[in-house]
Design an enzyme around this catalytic site. Structure first.
Site, mmCIF file in Angstrom:
data_model
loop_
_atom_site.group_PDB
_atom_site.id
_atom_site.type_symbol
_atom_site.label_atom_id
_atom_site.label_comp_id
_atom_site.label_asym_id
_atom_site.label_seq_id
_atom_site.Cartn_x
_atom_site.Cartn_y
_atom_site.Cartn_z
ATOM 1 N NE ARG A 211 36.299 -2.589 -19.172
ATOM 2 C CZ ARG A 211 36.489 -1.410 -18.863
ATOM 3 N NH1 ARG A 211 37.114 -0.402 -19.696
ATOM 4 N NH2 ARG A 211 36.195 -1.005 -17.532
ATOM 5 C CB CYS B 260 34.039 4.341 -24.083
ATOM 6 S SG CYS B 260 33.413 2.643 -24.965
ATOM 7 C CG HIS C 219 -1.857 1.233 1.331
ATOM 8 N ND1 HIS C 219 -1.299 2.410 2.072
ATOM 9 C CD2 HIS C 219 -3.054 1.478 0.731
ATOM 10 C CE1 HIS C 219 -2.237 3.438 2.192
ATOM 11 N NE2 HIS C 219 -2.939 2.715 1.358
ATOM 12 C CG ASP D 5 44.035 2.430 -19.848
ATOM 13 O OD1 ASP D 5 44.534 3.224 -18.747
ATOM 14 O OD2 ASP D 5 43.283 1.442 -19.582
#
Length: 797
Positions: free
Chosen positions: A579, A752, A421, A705
């Site tokens: 990944r 990305c 409820h 990276d």
């Protein structure tokens, strides 16, 4: 022979067009019995009293005068709501049944008993208001229902109580708020053969995600015994999520979530005539077991989809399983009245920026963040002490609480599930709420300033004090189309559904390590070698996490595949690139039991990470579990849109070793549509891109990276942060060459990263290089989409 009259009508002679005669609830039961019989959906038989019978009852007992008189005094502030409601209900309790009505109800009940082969058959007696369960207003729970009613006298008494419940305080208040004329709302009563779920189980399901409106899942709650405890929110039920789009293929079981509820009590029959049901404690085995197995979950989900398709709108459905026969039944179905009514042209996104200490957590209901003082109300008798504008904290709520809930800033309950409820009313009122929060009524103090956060996925958090947060309004209609695919980076399964309305082209990066860290929590090698574990604390933690799993490694595969499946579902059938785990050794060591399996490294960023782990004896067995989870995701659940991506692959020889290890674990590139991508984040990936393209179907440029290794800068170094630049000419050269060489090798390539959002000129650079896709965080999607659209238009000109 079953004959309908002006006073009663059998369910199998009712359709959904009969709302004015029998109310929404009973009209829906009749509709399903008649229209969905061919679909083998089982609905218990029964009959309904008509709206005419109600008006005849009111007229025969001159109740209209009593109703008008008390409501008039209420509107002129001569009496309180509670006094008006009680006076009207007492008048109903004293009233007598007209002869024709009583005789027709008795005759129908006798016939129902004969048909079931039971004298004085046990029935459910449920109210069904003639304005109930319309799409724009939910009357659910406003009137009373009675279970395990036996015998004519008990039935007539329960029916009289149903009539009276049309004037409970909550029902009067609700109709006032919705603008319904009290004297134009009648009550029909459904008398339905009981399903012996007191010996089995029952629950509620929605054909839409109740928090985000994601329309591709069925949400099922389940508990032992009669279903009233789930509706009332007095039990923490099991919860299951099923992905609709794959239900049509019997080779798959697309169950994407299983949560075990505590289920501390269950409602059962009693032999006492005046008290037909009671709650008892569940056994330890009942608490530890899931109520439903996979075939039952899938059967219910399929029924939910059939019912939704028939009605053409998302549905709120109650089900029950008979403990004597094992059969499933649908006992109620009504339109979902919150998410299905929301406009989808825009939505809000909340983000916690800085917060205080977490005091507790539970199930997040709705979305939003609210900071306000606490007001603890332990029971409905103390409602008058509630302070408007505070955060209402209580054990559970029922319909009597609605008047104060409307004035709350947010709501916290100790108990209840997503279909309780408190949850249903909070959604309808647009309030953030946290249910099943444990013992917050004991931990929190009155007037304490706290923050309720329903902005962090399925779990809601309670913070001490005020937190800093931001709100963004995202206009879907203003998003331009682009040739370049714009995808999302997602890592948190609990928050994945939140973004379903964004028109992304798929998931460009789903980080497996995030799911392992938050959903699994234990190092896979600690499960593989559990019997060798000597640390008693670690052993105890693993035992607790894996309770119920005979084979410890099954826990890892099950939790990982379930977590990833929520991400895979959001944009199905668009691609979802997962990944494989890319923890560094120091991060792996922080998992439960991880320190025993990770070497100490001075520079983990350039150490034993990514691809090099997958074929190493130190982690090969752990990688096998990752592969098993992906295989389950694709082959058993049906998410063939999942693409695997290998991180930090230094050499082509290493690529061959990884692909071999994958194939040994049932993931062979090219088989059954299996695609494998590789992160392009090391200069060697760029220099030998054509060779990597022979081994992989696509690349995803990891700009962080790649910048680190191109410029020779530790990306975590604060001293060198000023010259860490992913738009440096050397980095741009690398990106441009990678795109060119990938395409020359016949592979797809994306990026990305955040740079296309922060720098429009970088988005233009990527477009001009011919990049296939860009994957960004959800909060950056709109900005990147606009930058890319502008760049594509300029390029075309």
């Amino acid at each position: 022979m079953k004959e309908s009259t002006s006073h009663i009508i059998w369910f199998d002679q009712i359709s959904r067009g009969d709302v004015s005669r029998v109310g929404g609830k009973n009209a829906s039961l009749g509709e399903m019995i008649v229209a969905l019989k061919k679909e083998r959906i089982q609905v218990p038989e029964g009959f309904a009293t008509t709206a005419d019978a109600y008006w005849i009852f009111v007229s025969a007992n001159k109740l209209e005068v009593v109703i008008k008189e008390n409501l008039s005094k209420l509107h002129s502030n001569q009496i309180e709501l509670s006094h008006a409601g009680l006076s009207i209900r007492n008048a109903f309790y004293r009233s007598k049944w007209p002869d024709q009505t009583i005789s027709e109800i008795q005759a129908a009940y006798e016939l129902l008993s004969d048909k079931t082969g039971k004298a004085n058959v046990d029935v459910a007696v449920r109210s069904s208001a003639t304005a109930e369960d319309l799409p724009e207003a939910s009357f659910a729970g406003q009137q009373e229902s009675f279970l395990n009613i036996r015998g004519e006298d008990a039935l007539l008494d329960a029916c009289r109580k149903c009539y009276a419940s049309l004037f409970t305080d909550r029902a009067i208040s609700y109709r006032e708020a919705k603008g319904f004329d009290h004297l134009k709302v009648a009550l029909s009563i459904g008398i339905q053969k009981m399903v012996r779920s007191d010996l089995g189980s029952a629950g509620v399901m929605f054909s839409i995600d109740t928090e985000t409106g994601f329309n591709k899942v069925v949400v099922i709650n389940a508990a032992w015994g009669l279903g009233e405890n789930i509706v009332q929110g007095t039990v923490d039920p099991d919860e299951y999520l099923v992905f609709k789009s794959l239900l049509g293929n019997d080779n798959f079981y697309p169950i994407i979530e299983r949560k075990l509820g505590s289920k501390k009590q269950k409602m059962i029959y009693t032999s006492k005539g005046d008290i037909p049901t009671q709650n008892i404690s569940t056994s330890s085995s009942e608490r530890d077991a899931f109520v439903l197995d996979d075939p039952l979950i899938l059967q219910l989900a399929k029924w939910a989809c059939i019912i939704e398709k028939h009605y053409g709108i998302p549905m709120d459905i109650e089900w029950a399983r008979d403990g004597e026969t094992g059969e499933l039944f649908i006992v109620q179905a009504r339109p979902e009245t919150v998410q299905s009514q929301k406009a989808v042209s825009s939505f809000r996104s909340w983000q916690i920026e800085s917060g205080g200490k977490k005091l507790g957590k539970g199930l997040a209901i709705g979305q939003g963040v609210v900071s306000a003082p606490v007001c603890i109300i332990n029971n409905s008798q103390d409602i008058e002490h509630y302070v408007d504008g505070t955060i209402l904290v209580t054990e559970t709520t029922d319909p009597d609480w609605v008047p104060v809930m409307k004035n709350a800033a947010a709501i916290i309950t100790d108990y209840g599930g997503r279909t309780s409820h408190a949850a249903i009313v909070s959604r309808e009122l647009g309030l953030p709420a946290i249910v099943s929060a444990g013992n917050m009524t004991s931990i929190l103090k009155n007037n304490q300033i706290i923050t309720v956060s329903c902005a962090e996925g399925d779990e809601g958090y309670i913070y001490d004090g005020k937190v800093q947060f931001s709100v963004e309004e995202i206009e879907i209609g203003s998003i331009p189309s682009t040739r370049t695919k714009i995808m999302l980076n997602l890592a948190n399964p609990a928050a994945a559904f939140k973004w379903w309305r964004i028109p992304a082209d798929g998931i460009g990066l789903a980080r497996m390590e995030f799911v392992i860290n938050n959903y699994v929590k234990v190092h896979p090698m600690a499960l593989v070698h559990f019997s060798d574990q000597r640390n008693e604390l670690v052993k105890r933690d693993i035992e607790k996490l894996t309770y119920g799993y005979k084979v410890k490694t099954d826990y890892f595969v099950d939790r990982l595949s379930l977590g990833l499946s929520r991400i895979a579902a959001v944009y199905y059938p668009n691609p979802v690139i997962i990944r494989m785990s890319d923890f560094k050794t120091n991060e792996y060591a922080n998992l439960i039991g991880g320190s025993d399996f990770e070497p100490h490294e001075e520079n983990p960023m350039l150490g034993f990470r990514g691809a090099s782990r997958y074929y190493s004896p130190l982690y090969k067995a752990g990688f096998a579990l990752e592969c098993k989870a992906i295989r389950r995701l694709r082959d058993e659940m049906g998410f063939k849109n999942v693409i695997v991506m290998i991180p930090f692959c230094r050499t082509v020889e290493e690529a061959d070793l990884v692909l071999k290890a994958m194939s040994e674990n049932g993931l062979t590139r090219g088989e059954d549509g299996m695609e494998v991508y590789v992160m392009c984040e090391i200069p060697s990936n760029v220099i030998l891109a054509r060779e990597f393209a022979k081994r992989f179907d696509g690349f995803s440029i990891g700009s962080n990276d790649l910048t680190q290794l191109t410029l020779g800068i530790d990306r975590d170094s604060s001293e060198l942060s000023g010259i860490f630049d992913d738009q440096n000419e050397a980095v741009r050269w690398m990106i441009e060459r990678a795109i060119k060489e990938a395409h020359a090798g016949g592979a797809k390539i994306g990026l990305c990263g955040q740079a296309p959002s922060d720098h429009p000129e970088f988005a233009a650079f990527l477009v001009n290089c011919g990049i296939d896709s860009i994957s960004v965080t959800p909060d950056s999607f709109l900005e990147v989409k606009r930058h890319v659209a502008t760049a594509e238009k300029a390029s075309a000109d």
